[in-house]
Design a protein around this motif. Structure first.
Motif, PDB file in Angstrom:
ATOM      1  N   VAL A 128      10.652  -4.102  90.699  1.00  0.00           N
ATOM      2  CA  VAL A 128       9.505  -3.343  91.196  1.00  0.00           C
ATOM      3  C   VAL A 128       8.937  -4.091  92.392  1.00  0.00           C
ATOM      4  CG1 VAL A 128       7.255  -2.351  90.643  1.00  0.00           C
ATOM      5  CG2 VAL A 128       8.991  -2.548  88.850  1.00  0.00           C
ATOM      6  N   LEU A 163       3.913   0.632  83.273  1.00  0.00           N
ATOM      7  CA  LEU A 163       3.698   1.761  84.179  1.00  0.00           C
ATOM      8  C   LEU A 163       2.220   2.124  84.241  1.00  0.00           C
ATOM      9  CD1 LEU A 163       4.878   3.995  85.990  1.00  0.00           C
ATOM     10  CD2 LEU A 163       5.137   5.390  83.929  1.00  0.00           C
ATOM     11  N   SER A 217       9.539   6.506  92.651  1.00  0.00           N
ATOM     12  CA  SER A 217      10.399   6.061  91.560  1.00  0.00           C
ATOM     13  C   SER A 217      11.860   6.109  91.991  1.00  0.00           C
ATOM     14  CB  SER A 217      10.190   6.929  90.320  1.00  0.00           C
ATOM     15  OG  SER A 217      10.920   8.134  90.410  1.00  0.00           O
ATOM     16  N   TYR A 218      12.706   5.541  91.160  1.00  0.00           N
ATOM     17  CA  TYR A 218      14.146   5.564  91.385  1.00  0.00           C
ATOM     18  C   TYR A 218      14.633   6.995  91.617  1.00  0.00           C
ATOM     19  CZ  TYR A 218      13.521   6.438  86.396  1.00  0.00           C
ATOM     20  OH  TYR A 218      13.068   6.925  85.189  1.00  0.00           O
ATOM     21  N   SER A 272      14.852   8.531  94.413  1.00  0.00           N
ATOM     22  CA  SER A 272      14.111   9.211  95.475  1.00  0.00           C
ATOM     23  C   SER A 272      14.797   8.938  96.813  1.00  0.00           C
ATOM     24  CB  SER A 272      12.662   8.707  95.535  1.00  0.00           C
ATOM     25  OG  SER A 272      11.928   9.111  94.411  1.00  0.00           O
ATOM     26  N   TYR A 290       7.787   0.597  94.957  1.00  0.00           N
ATOM     27  CA  TYR A 290       9.056   1.176  94.542  1.00  0.00           C
ATOM     28  C   TYR A 290       9.390   0.733  93.124  1.00  0.00           C
ATOM     29  CZ  TYR A 290      13.939   2.641  94.460  1.00  0.00           C
ATOM     30  OH  TYR A 290      15.120   3.241  94.125  1.00  0.00           O
ATOM     31  N   LEU A 291       9.588   1.713  92.240  1.00  0.00           N
ATOM     32  CA  LEU A 291      10.025   1.482  90.870  1.00  0.00           C
ATOM     33  C   LEU A 291      11.531   1.742  90.828  1.00  0.00           C
ATOM     34  CD1 LEU A 291       7.139   3.487  89.239  1.00  0.00           C
ATOM     35  CD2 LEU A 291       7.535   1.071  88.780  1.00  0.00           C
ATOM     36  N   SER A 292      12.332   0.682  90.920  1.00  0.00           N
ATOM     37  CA  SER A 292      13.785   0.870  90.902  1.00  0.00           C
ATOM     38  C   SER A 292      14.318   0.937  89.478  1.00  0.00           C
ATOM     39  CB  SER A 292      14.483  -0.272  91.656  1.00  0.00           C
ATOM     40  OG  SER A 292      14.579  -1.438  90.860  1.00  0.00           O
ATOM     41  N   ARG A 331      13.303   2.235  85.181  1.00  0.00           N
ATOM     42  CA  ARG A 331      12.386   2.961  84.303  1.00  0.00           C
ATOM     43  C   ARG A 331      11.664   1.923  83.449  1.00  0.00           C
ATOM     44  NH1 ARG A 331      14.134   7.867  80.344  1.00  0.00           N
ATOM     45  NH2 ARG A 331      14.164   9.025  82.313  1.00  0.00           N
ATOM     46  N   PRO A 353       8.022  11.251  92.041  1.00  0.00           N
ATOM     47  CA  PRO A 353       8.884  11.052  90.882  1.00  0.00           C
ATOM     48  C   PRO A 353      10.294  11.584  91.168  1.00  0.00           C
ATOM     49  CG  PRO A 353       7.041  12.557  90.410  1.00  0.00           C
ATOM     50  CD  PRO A 353       7.188  12.442  91.888  1.00  0.00           C
ATOM     51  N   LEU A 358       5.409  10.156  84.904  1.00  0.00           N
ATOM     52  CA  LEU A 358       4.484   9.584  85.874  1.00  0.00           C
ATOM     53  C   LEU A 358       3.135  10.307  85.894  1.00  0.00           C
ATOM     54  CD1 LEU A 358       6.977   8.823  88.760  1.00  0.00           C
ATOM     55  CD2 LEU A 358       5.676   7.157  87.466  1.00  0.00           C
ATOM     56  N   GLU A 414      10.906  13.282  84.233  1.00  0.00           N
ATOM     57  CA  GLU A 414      10.533  12.199  85.144  1.00  0.00           C
ATOM     58  C   GLU A 414       9.141  12.451  85.735  1.00  0.00           C
ATOM     59  OE1 GLU A 414      12.373   9.328  85.732  1.00  0.00           O
ATOM     60  OE2 GLU A 414      13.514  10.146  84.055  1.00  0.00           O
TER      61      GLU A 414
END
Length: 689
Positions: free
Chosen positions: A577, A599, A494-495, A497, A589-591, A593, A468, A439, A435
């Motif tokens: 997102v 990205l 990212s998710y 977190s 926020y990247l909920s 992938r 990440p 990123l 992960e």
């Protein structure tokens, strides 16, 4: 008039080391005890030919230095130390306690570590010790004392190397005892421990400290908070042993650097805590030659090493010249790749290029691991490349001590790593390091330097911070990220977190609990995608399309704007997102992938908005890094492609590898390298930027 008190710092000790060596440290592990005396003379002759100025001695030599309990034989080590000094080669002397000798194991069989499943890690490999065993500690510290006494004044000694690749985890009785003592220092009472570990779940409540032991593997799942604390304890107990040896050696040699060697993506030890106790971060790095993009993961590790001591130059302690025996297919590095990888480390802050090992072993487990001198001898491609690199490095002494600057920070935190990978989570196959790498890659490919930080770091110097899968966050850490954004910073999370607190307890009220306020959004449910190839479509706010795989969440916005929404699947129409204005800054926020193209574009937009630009515009696969300090500036340009690439060197300067002036468009050969000393006027311009 009285003199100033004696003082030494890690920076001073490293500066003296490189002054003594004449610049970059070059050499590797040397194991003369594996060879007859006549080979020693050839070795030092070839070392001089190759430009070697430093070798690491005695890493695996305990059984030859202490032949039985209390019976020491340093004669052979004296001879090789003298021979090396006579021939101008310095010594990084190791304490050999990574390999307790057979006689010690026979006397104390319980020195061997007990694995999680209850089996014993037997004699015949290395790292076969429980660091909590009293006899191991007593004998290893006694060896450090003997070596410190004997070699403190030896003219060959340049630095100390404690143990080797610390890492064995034990679940035996000595670890049990030490774990209880560690817990009693952390928790004031059993009530506090029971609460932190949520022991009312499955009725695991402790009523006496004697009932608490190491979390050896049960028939089925076990308490994740208990296992998290065991990770912390294991790292702390090994660090305690390192510090005990370090303090002995420091007493004898206050002016010499003392380190131990770290490993690539190594999970057992919290290197933030370790690096703070060492004179330099030192890395063993073995990229798989079969992987075309192995240099990207290597770059991440290099930047991590550079960051562990806040930008201080670090040391490559081990790498391979050619084949790496740890991989299932033992592919040799292509011509030029060893040189390129070495310069990549230097570009990213290394002040040493050391190998495992000097002479390739003819027996034992690593007999097919390459050396600086391989089985075929010196009349080989590998040794010619070794000699050429040694000649080049002699002209780069001015680069030692210089550093790099970054405006992007990325969180890499061992607590997050440990907690995230304990299993019994919505995706137990998730890899924290992958992960982070996912990123990191867009920044690397865009030639944007990245510093790594942990969740307790000061963020004020950064324009963009990336989290990440920062699964575990304390209240203080969450507040630190809020304050950073409120003060004008840009955050990308990212998710997975902010999910749990330091006790590994879920934060209630919606995910990501610790970051909900700053992100302006919350998830009511996690929706990992079932199949490896399963994918959902996304629609972006600007009318574009994208996709997501592996991970999704049922996300709701509060104050955030939607950058992308799910366009297919069970979450169709929901945000995927988001970006939230918070105080003077913003938080993304990247909920999910998201795919690599989306990205890359998102991170490019965030860094552009933060005013972060690359060192140079360069083709994909060409890495550019700058090191400055001591009134000098060096631009390193590396072509990781096998084909030539054209690069515009705007400021110009002198390529130290050829002595030629460089400016304007340059064609860089495949796997080629430029080390450009820039005009002094460019330094102030770079500082202003």
């Amino acid at each position: 008039m009285t003199s100033e008190p004696h003082a030494s710092t890690p920076e001073i000790r490293l500066k003296r080391l490189h002054e003594r060596l004449g610049g970059i440290a070059y050499g590797g592990d040397y194991n003369p005890e594996q060879w007859p005396r006549e080979v020693w003379q050839e070795d030092v002759r070839l070392m001089k030919e190759a430009g070697v100025n430093l070798v690491t001695l005695a890493v695996f030599s305990w059984s030859r230095l202490e032949t039985s309990d209390g019976v020491y034989d340093f004669g052979w080590l004296d001879q090789i130390m003298d021979l090396l000094h006579t021939n101008g080669v310095g010594v990084d002397l190791a304490t050999p306690d990574a390999v307790p000798p057979a006689w010690l194991v026979a006397r104390h069989p319980d020195i061997l570590p007990v694995l999680a499943d209850g089996t014993i890690f037997g004699f015949g490999s290395r790292q076969h010790f429980d660091v909590s065993h009293p006899a191991y500690r007593e004998k290893s510290l006694a060896m450090a004392e003997k070596m410190g006494e004997r070699y403190a004044k030896h003219p060959a000694l340049c630095m100390w190397h404690v143990n080797n690749e610390y890492g064995p985890v034990s679940y035996g009785p000595h670890a049990d005892r030490a774990f209880r003592e560690w817990l009693q220092q952390k928790y004031a009472s059993l009530d506090q421990l029971n609460q932190a570990w949520s022991t009312d779940v499955w009725g695991q409540v402790y009523s006496d400290w004697a009932q608490v032991n190491a979390p050896a593997q049960p028939r089925t799942w076990s308490n994740p908070s208990r296992r998290l604390d065991y990770h912390r304890f294991t790292s702390d107990s090994m660090l305690e042993h390192y510090k005990a040896e370090r303090d002995i050696l420091r007493r004898h040699t206050p002016d010499l650097p003392i380190v131990t060697n770290f490993m690539r993506f190594y999970k057992n030890n919290d290197y933030w805590a370790w690096a703070a106790e060492e004179d330099a971060a030192a890395l063993d790095i073995y990229p798989d030659p079969r992987e075309e993009d192995a240099h990207v993961a290597a770059a991440l590790n290099f930047d991590l090493m550079r960051s562990l001591r806040k930008g201080q130059p670090w040391l490559v302690m081990e790498q391979a010249t050619a084949a790496v025996s740890q991989w299932s297919v033992n592919v040799s590095k292509l011509p030029g790749k060893m040189r390129l990888g070495s310069y990549q480390a230097i570009a990213q802050g290394a002040d040493s290029i050391l190998f495992f090992q000097w002479r390739q072993a003819k027996g034992g487990t690593e007999r097919f691991h390459s050396g600086m001198v391989n089985h075929a001898g010196p009349n080989t491609r590998v040794f010619r490349e070794v000699c050429e690199l040694g000649r080049e490095l002699k002209g780069l002494g001015g680069i030692t001590g210089t550093q790099s600057a970054a405006k992007v920070a990325m969180v890499f935190d061992w607590d997050c790593w440990w907690a995230l990978e304990l299993g019994n989570s919505p995706r137990s196959d998730l890899s924290y390091t992958q992960e982070v790498l996912r990123l990191y890659r867009p920044f690397f490919e865009a030639n944007i330097p990245v510093d790594f930080v942990n969740t307790a770091s000061d963020l004020s110097q950064y324009s963009l911070v990336v989290l990440p899968a920062s699964y575990l966050l304390s209240d203080d850490a969450a507040q630190r990220f809020e304050d950073y954004v409120a003060g004008g910073g840009r955050l990308v999370a990212s998710y997975l977190s902010g999910i749990v607190d330091p006790d590994n307890t879920i934060r209630l009220g919606g995910y990501p609990g610790a970051l909900r306020n700053v992100l302006g959004a919350w998830s009511e449910e996690m929706h990992p995608l079932a199949g490896d190839g399963e994918e959902v479509k996304l629609s972006t706010a600007d009318g574009g399309t994208a996709s997501a795989s592996y991970w999704t969440e049922h996300l709701h916005t509060e104050t955030a704007d939607v950058l992308a929404s799910y366009a297919s699947g069970r979450l169709a129409g929901s945000p995927a997102v988001t970006r939230n204005a918070f105080g003077e800054g913003t938080a993304v926020y990247l909920s999910a992938r998201v795919d690599s193209t989306f990205l890359e574009e998102l991170l490019a937009a965030e860094r552009a908005a933060a005013g972060i630009v690359p060192e140079l515009d360069a083709p994909l696969g060409v890495q550019v890094r700058r090191r400055t300090g001591n009134g000098r500036s060096y631009l390193l340009v590396l072509n990781h492609n096998d084909a030539p690439a054209r690069v515009d060197i705007k400021a110009g300067g002198t390529d130290l590898l050829t002595g030629n002036a460089v400016q304007g468009t340059v064609e860089l050969a495949g796997y080629g390298v430029l080390v450009i000393e820039e005009p002094t006027e460019s330094i102030s311009a770079e500082t202003a930027r």
